[in-house]
Design a protein around this motif. Sequence first.
Motif, PDB file in Angstrom:
ATOM      1  N   VAL A  49       0.836  -1.203   0.000  1.00 25.54           N
ATOM      2  CA  VAL A  49       0.000   0.000   0.000  1.00 25.54           C
ATOM      3  C   VAL A  49       0.874   1.257   0.000  1.00 25.54           C
ATOM      4  CG1 VAL A  49      -1.662   1.342   1.380  1.00 25.54           C
ATOM      5  CG2 VAL A  49      -2.054  -1.101   0.966  1.00 25.54           C
ATOM      6  N   THR A  50       1.955   1.238   0.763  1.00 27.42           N
ATOM      7  CA  THR A  50       2.876   2.376   0.764  1.00 27.42           C
ATOM      8  C   THR A  50       3.407   2.628  -0.641  1.00 27.42           C
ATOM      9  OG1 THR A  50       3.497   1.990   3.065  1.00 27.42           O
ATOM     10  CG2 THR A  50       5.024   3.300   1.728  1.00 27.42           C
ATOM     11  N   ASN A  51       3.793   1.573  -1.347  1.00 32.26           N
ATOM     12  CA  ASN A  51       4.273   1.734  -2.726  1.00 32.26           C
ATOM     13  C   ASN A  51       3.189   2.306  -3.627  1.00 32.26           C
ATOM     14  OD1 ASN A  51       6.834   0.879  -2.229  1.00 32.26           O
ATOM     15  ND2 ASN A  51       6.656  -1.063  -3.287  1.00 32.26           N
ATOM     16  N   ALA A  52       1.958   1.792  -3.476  1.00 34.33           N
ATOM     17  CA  ALA A  52       0.854   2.275  -4.314  1.00 34.33           C
ATOM     18  C   ALA A  52       0.614   3.767  -4.088  1.00 34.33           C
ATOM     19  CB  ALA A  52      -0.413   1.470  -4.028  1.00 34.33           C
ATOM     20  N   ILE A  53       0.720   4.204  -2.840  1.00 34.56           N
ATOM     21  CA  ILE A  53       0.530   5.621  -2.525  1.00 34.56           C
ATOM     22  C   ILE A  53       1.717   6.449  -3.004  1.00 34.56           C
ATOM     23  CG2 ILE A  53       0.359   7.289  -0.620  1.00 34.56           C
ATOM     24  CD1 ILE A  53      -1.186   5.027   0.910  1.00 34.56           C
ATOM     25  N   SER A  54       2.916   5.963  -2.774  1.00 32.63           N
ATOM     26  CA  SER A  54       4.124   6.729  -3.098  1.00 32.63           C
ATOM     27  C   SER A  54       4.382   6.845  -4.590  1.00 32.63           C
ATOM     28  CB  SER A  54       5.346   6.077  -2.443  1.00 32.63           C
ATOM     29  OG  SER A  54       5.211   6.087  -1.043  1.00 32.63           O
ATOM     30  N   TYR A  55       4.079   5.795  -5.341  1.00 40.05           N
ATOM     31  CA  TYR A  55       4.458   5.769  -6.752  1.00 40.05           C
ATOM     32  C   TYR A  55       3.288   5.750  -7.721  1.00 40.05           C
ATOM     33  CZ  TYR A  55       8.904   4.680  -4.607  1.00 40.05           C
ATOM     34  OH  TYR A  55      10.027   4.718  -3.824  1.00 40.05           O
ATOM     35  N   GLY A  56       2.082   5.508  -7.223  1.00 34.98           N
ATOM     36  CA  GLY A  56       0.905   5.541  -8.089  1.00 34.98           C
ATOM     37  C   GLY A  56       0.425   6.967  -8.280  1.00 34.98           C
ATOM     38  N   THR A  57      -0.325   7.195  -9.326  1.00 38.55           N
ATOM     39  CA  THR A  57      -0.817   8.550  -9.596  1.00 38.55           C
ATOM     40  C   THR A  57      -2.330   8.654  -9.446  1.00 38.55           C
ATOM     41  OG1 THR A  57      -0.931   8.045 -11.961  1.00 38.55           O
ATOM     42  CG2 THR A  57       1.092   9.087 -11.149  1.00 38.55           C
ATOM     43  N   GLY A  58      -3.008   7.536  -9.174  1.00 39.84           N
ATOM     44  CA  GLY A  58      -4.455   7.575  -9.006  1.00 39.84           C
ATOM     45  C   GLY A  58      -4.843   8.054  -7.618  1.00 39.84           C
ATOM     46  N   ASP A  59      -6.115   8.354  -7.436  1.00 38.28           N
ATOM     47  CA  ASP A  59      -6.578   8.829  -6.132  1.00 38.28           C
ATOM     48  C   ASP A  59      -7.178   7.706  -5.282  1.00 38.28           C
ATOM     49  OD1 ASP A  59      -8.856   8.490  -7.642  1.00 38.28           O
ATOM     50  OD2 ASP A  59      -9.749  10.417  -7.127  1.00 38.28           O
ATOM     51  N   ARG A  60      -7.257   6.487  -5.819  1.00 36.52           N
ATOM     52  CA  ARG A  60      -7.785   5.338  -5.082  1.00 36.52           C
ATOM     53  C   ARG A  60      -6.858   4.145  -5.301  1.00 36.52           C
ATOM     54  NH1 ARG A  60     -11.376   6.667  -1.490  1.00 36.52           N
ATOM     55  NH2 ARG A  60     -12.160   4.552  -1.415  1.00 36.52           N
ATOM     56  N   LEU A  61      -6.931   3.190  -4.378  1.00 35.73           N
ATOM     57  CA  LEU A  61      -6.229   1.923  -4.551  1.00 35.73           C
ATOM     58  C   LEU A  61      -7.125   0.819  -4.016  1.00 35.73           C
ATOM     59  CD1 LEU A  61      -4.769   0.859  -1.580  1.00 35.73           C
ATOM     60  CD2 LEU A  61      -3.639   3.031  -2.005  1.00 35.73           C
ATOM     61  N   GLY A  62      -6.957  -0.360  -4.544  1.00 32.06           N
ATOM     62  CA  GLY A  62      -7.768  -1.493  -4.126  1.00 32.06           C
ATOM     63  C   GLY A  62      -6.923  -2.505  -3.372  1.00 32.06           C
ATOM     64  N   VAL A  63      -7.498  -3.054  -2.297  1.00 35.69           N
ATOM     65  CA  VAL A  63      -6.848  -4.123  -1.549  1.00 35.69           C
ATOM     66  C   VAL A  63      -7.819  -5.290  -1.536  1.00 35.69           C
ATOM     67  CG1 VAL A  63      -5.858  -4.842   0.657  1.00 35.69           C
ATOM     68  CG2 VAL A  63      -5.588  -2.472  -0.113  1.00 35.69           C
ATOM     69  N   GLU A  64      -7.309  -6.456  -1.867  1.00 37.66           N
ATOM     70  CA  GLU A  64      -8.147  -7.651  -1.934  1.00 37.66           C
ATOM     71  C   GLU A  64      -7.469  -8.784  -1.187  1.00 37.66           C
ATOM     72  OE1 GLU A  64     -10.708  -9.260  -5.483  1.00 37.66           O
ATOM     73  OE2 GLU A  64      -8.617  -9.824  -5.791  1.00 37.66           O
ATOM     74  N   VAL A  65      -8.244  -9.493  -0.382  1.00 42.60           N
ATOM     75  CA  VAL A  65      -7.766 -10.677   0.316  1.00 42.60           C
ATOM     76  C   VAL A  65      -8.609 -11.836  -0.167  1.00 42.60           C
ATOM     77  CG1 VAL A  65      -7.421 -11.791   2.554  1.00 42.60           C
ATOM     78  CG2 VAL A  65      -7.052  -9.329   2.330  1.00 42.60           C
ATOM     79  N   VAL A  66      -7.946 -12.812  -0.769  1.00 44.98           N
ATOM     80  CA  VAL A  66      -8.637 -13.965  -1.326  1.00 44.98           C
ATOM     81  C   VAL A  66      -8.124 -15.208  -0.625  1.00 44.98           C
ATOM     82  CG1 VAL A  66      -9.060 -15.328  -3.415  1.00 44.98           C
ATOM     83  CG2 VAL A  66      -8.864 -12.844  -3.568  1.00 44.98           C
ATOM     84  N   SER A  67      -9.052 -16.025  -0.170  1.00 46.71           N
ATOM     85  CA  SER A  67      -8.698 -17.305   0.430  1.00 46.71           C
ATOM     86  C   SER A  67      -9.437 -18.397  -0.338  1.00 46.71           C
ATOM     87  CB  SER A  67      -9.096 -17.329   1.908  1.00 46.71           C
ATOM     88  OG  SER A  67      -8.733 -18.553   2.481  1.00 46.71           O
ATOM     89  N   PRO A  68      -8.777 -18.950  -1.350  1.00 49.01           N
ATOM     90  CA  PRO A  68      -9.451 -19.956  -2.171  1.00 49.01           C
ATOM     91  C   PRO A  68      -9.689 -21.279  -1.439  1.00 49.01           C
ATOM     92  CG  PRO A  68      -7.187 -19.657  -2.886  1.00 49.01           C
ATOM     93  CD  PRO A  68      -7.446 -18.645  -1.812  1.00 49.01           C
ATOM     94  N   ASP A  69      -8.893 -21.532  -0.407  1.00 47.02           N
ATOM     95  CA  ASP A  69      -9.038 -22.754   0.386  1.00 47.02           C
ATOM     96  C   ASP A  69      -8.434 -22.515   1.758  1.00 47.02           C
ATOM     97  OD1 ASP A  69      -6.165 -23.246   0.237  1.00 47.02           O
ATOM     98  OD2 ASP A  69      -6.529 -23.915  -1.811  1.00 47.02           O
ATOM     99  N   GLU A  70      -8.462 -23.510   2.624  1.00 47.67           N
ATOM    100  CA  GLU A  70      -7.971 -23.357   3.999  1.00 47.67           C
ATOM    101  C   GLU A  70      -6.453 -23.257   4.094  1.00 47.67           C
ATOM    102  OE1 GLU A  70      -9.530 -23.043   6.988  1.00 47.67           O
ATOM    103  OE2 GLU A  70     -11.457 -22.899   5.977  1.00 47.67           O
ATOM    104  N   SER A  71      -5.741 -23.526   2.996  1.00 54.41           N
ATOM    105  CA  SER A  71      -4.282 -23.577   3.083  1.00 54.41           C
ATOM    106  C   SER A  71      -3.557 -22.461   2.338  1.00 54.41           C
ATOM    107  CB  SER A  71      -3.789 -24.936   2.577  1.00 54.41           C
ATOM    108  OG  SER A  71      -4.097 -25.078   1.207  1.00 54.41           O
ATOM    109  N   SER A  72      -4.289 -21.490   1.805  1.00 53.35           N
ATOM    110  CA  SER A  72      -3.604 -20.405   1.114  1.00 53.35           C
ATOM    111  C   SER A  72      -4.388 -19.099   1.215  1.00 53.35           C
ATOM    112  CB  SER A  72      -3.356 -20.753  -0.358  1.00 53.35           C
ATOM    113  OG  SER A  72      -4.577 -20.883  -1.047  1.00 53.35           O
TER     114      SER A  72
END
Length: 142
Positions: A49-72
Amino acid sequence: MTLGRNRRSFAAELGSIHASRSWCRQLIDEPPWCRERAPDIELCVTELVTNAISYGTGDRLGVEVVSPDESSLELTVQSTGPFIGEFSWPPELAAQTDITGRGLFLAHAVSDELTRDLEPGSVTFTARFIDPSTEPGLDGAP
């Protein structure tokens, strides 16, 4: 953590670093291996997120957490707008060559896999975390 996909949008501002880390922390309470890796996951979201804020030029960023199964678990941070400046890739080169790029180096070091996807108008980084007990040769697993 509930299996599936959890996504949230944040403003591209410094306050979003803490907010995104807190949001992720709430999602990774279960299964137990996620709690054990919580410091790694939280460091990774902080750096991406720090990189997205520091080096991105957009005003929004997306964060996604995906758990396809119990082991990842997959943590994705996407910034809109083209990146300004250059970043070292692969991340293991960053610590050797630049004063910038250390965030990617750290994210790569604490995750099991770090990938990037460059598209016109966005940059996406995905860090993958795997339950250590499911990896061959670790913790007595076959």
